[in-house]
Design an enzyme around this catalytic site. Structure first.
Site, PDB file in Angstrom:
ATOM      1  N   ASP A 272       0.850  -1.190   0.000  1.00  0.00           N
ATOM      2  CA  ASP A 272       0.000   0.000   0.000  1.00  0.00           C
ATOM      3  C   ASP A 272       0.881   1.233   0.000  1.00  0.00           C
ATOM      4  O   ASP A 272       1.714   1.412   0.892  1.00  0.00           O
ATOM      5  CB  ASP A 272      -0.884  -0.032   1.259  1.00  0.00           C
ATOM      6  CG  ASP A 272      -1.869   1.120   1.336  1.00  0.00           C
ATOM      7  OD1 ASP A 272      -1.886   1.972   0.429  1.00  0.00           O
ATOM      8  OD2 ASP A 272      -2.633   1.161   2.323  1.00  0.00           O
ATOM      9  N   HIS A 377     -11.541  -1.192   3.091  1.00  0.00           N
ATOM     10  CA  HIS A 377     -10.542  -0.544   3.921  1.00  0.00           C
ATOM     11  C   HIS A 377     -11.074  -0.455   5.351  1.00  0.00           C
ATOM     12  O   HIS A 377     -12.240  -0.140   5.567  1.00  0.00           O
ATOM     13  CB  HIS A 377     -10.262   0.863   3.396  1.00  0.00           C
ATOM     14  CG  HIS A 377      -9.472   1.720   4.329  1.00  0.00           C
ATOM     15  ND1 HIS A 377     -10.005   2.834   4.949  1.00  0.00           N
ATOM     16  CD2 HIS A 377      -8.196   1.620   4.761  1.00  0.00           C
ATOM     17  CE1 HIS A 377      -9.081   3.390   5.709  1.00  0.00           C
ATOM     18  NE2 HIS A 377      -7.973   2.683   5.616  1.00  0.00           N
TER      19      HIS A 377
END
Length: 468
Positions: A272, A377
């Site tokens: 990420d 998320h």
């Protein structure tokens, strides 16, 4: 007849920057924070909602929440509950508030906090967890609850209804299965950039022993450092000696791991970048991380650069690395375009960036139509409590699958919630079953009193320490 009579907001900030929690290449000083709202009625019924920030600016979001929530004062709750899509449209229809979006930014995430509070109130009024409330809807009720403006070129109400009816037959079996097994999770807690190698190794071993088989690390500050940390994590998750006692490696070539670059134990690594690169930078940098075998790169560039994501995905595909994004996608229209442009391999909804459950349902419907898995998320205060409900709705009602999906889990700050999420020995989320927890976001009053900014007891104590 129960009416909404008022509301209160709280700016609650936790000092996570002191321990490096939440640190990544873009956000280096994070105090996980909740812009929190409670909607009150002329009965005992209360609805709780929040949106997530990383500290400063939380007060601005709270100010916006007040403006949005005031629009609901005096409204009959049953009228709101009877058509949640219409309620969402009403909430978003104040022209002067809409002007400062429209449907993005501070006003949008504030609207999400309030919409989530209405959904929480609805679930509490029926004495069901939020996911169960929605799962028990008819297909018609579920379609009526979603936000469809601006997305009919990607999915129509009629298409959505047909999809939901097709999945209706297996709902009871899927509900029973996930109640038994739990919902698949992945862990980010070991991979923050601010952690030492020793802490990364310790937390990774703990996660493997806890049953997790999907892991995510932050990248983007230094490529050589990322490779070193990635190899460190791989050396643990790919080694059978760290697996829980009695468990066997998963088949890395099995259908549920297809295309995920799984290692010999069936473990999967994701990376990420939190938006740190330009498009070509992202391509060049991630190619250089191929040896740590990531499944996908998350947020490689600006979150609303649709064509940039498409270009990155096309360039990385020969290297077996996918692209994921969504935690900062402004609204359902950004997701629509990401899907239409074949720009992502994984949809990452965020329960606080989108404007509440009604807009989330729209994105889940589009993702199912385009055949793209949804891996939400959840790396912030309250997000894990929220998103398990959304993943359950997706699995049981909409996509009908959880085999390739994983839901982020971060082991921070759950103790501040009355009904916190939990993980079982398989490394999966337990299904919320308390009939009184609604959307699971009610915070302890003692936590608010301690961490409310700027006059909570914790922050007063910090100021006193600095003054000495």
């Amino acid at each position: 007849m129960v009416k909404i009579t008022g509301f209160e907001t709280h700016d609650v900030r936790f000092p996570t920057s002191l321990t490096g929690d939440g640190t990544d290449a873009m956000n280096t000083d994070c105090d996980y924070s909740s812009a929190y709202v409670a909607l009150f009625t002329d009965s005992e019924l209360v609805g709780y909602g929040m949106t997530f920030t990383i500290g400063r600016g939380n007060d601005i979001v709270c100010a916006a929440i007040k403006e949005v929530a005031s629009r609901l004062v005096g409204k009959d709750t049953e009228e709101l509950f009877s058509d949640m899509g219409k309620t969402w449209d009403f909430m978003m229809a104040d022209p002067q508030l809409r002007w400062i979006g429209p449907e993005k930014g501070v006003i949008h995430i504030a609207s999400g906090a309030v919409n989530n509070a209405v959904w929480d109130m609805y679930a509490r009024s029926r004495r069901k967890p939020l996911w169960k409330l929605v799962v028990d809807f008819t297909p018609e009720e579920l379609v009526r609850s979603a936000a469809f403006r601006y997305i009919s070129d990607a999915i129509t109400k009629e298409e959505a209804l047909a999809m939901l009816k097709e999945k209706e037959a297996g709902k009871k079996e899927r509900e029973a299965k996930v109640l038994e097994l739990g919902y698949p999770a992945y862990v980010t807690s070991a991979g923050w950039l601010g952690y030492s190698d020793e802490k990364v190794a310790r937390l990774t071993k703990e996660a493997v022993s806890g049953g997790f088989n999907h892991f995510k690390m932050k990248v983007g500050a230094d490529q050589a450092d990322d490779i070193r940390r990635g190899k460190l994590i791989r050396s643990i998750i790919d080694d059978p000696q760290y697996l829980p006692a009695g468990s066997q490696p998963r088949d890395p070539n099995g259908e549920d791991l297809r295309g995920k670059n799984a290692g010999p134990t069936g473990a999967v690594l994701m990376i990420d970048a939190n938006q740190v690169w330009d498009v070509q930078q992202a391509i060049d940098y991630v190619k250089g991380l191929e040896e740590i075998k990531p499944w996908f790169i998350e947020e490689p560039t600006a979150p609303d650069d649709i064509l940039g994501h498409a270009a990155i995905r096309k360039a990385l595909k020969p290297h077996g690395i996918g692209v994921a994004t969504g935690e900062h996608a402004h609204n359902r229209m950004v997701f629509k375009q990401l899907l239409q442009a074949d720009a992502i391999d994984v949809v990452q909804i965020d329960s606080c960036r989108l404007a509440g459950v009604s807009e989330v349902i729209s994105v889940l419907l589009m993702a199912a139509k385009f055949g793209v898995p949804v891996c939400p998320h959840a790396g912030g205060v309250g997000l894990c409590e929220y998103v398990i409900h959304l993943s359950l709705i997706d699995y049981i009602c909409i996509s009908g699958t959880m085999e390739r999906n994983v839901l982020e889990f971060v082991d921070h700050l759950h103790e501040h919630f009355v009904t916190p999420c939990s993980i079982n020995a398989r490394g999966r989320y337990n299904v919320p079953v308390n009939p009184d927890e609604g959307y699971s976001i009610e915070m302890y009053k003692s936590s608010i009193a301690e961490y409310e900014w700027p006059n909570g007891t914790y922050w007063q104590g910090r100021r006193a320490e600095k003054a000495d």
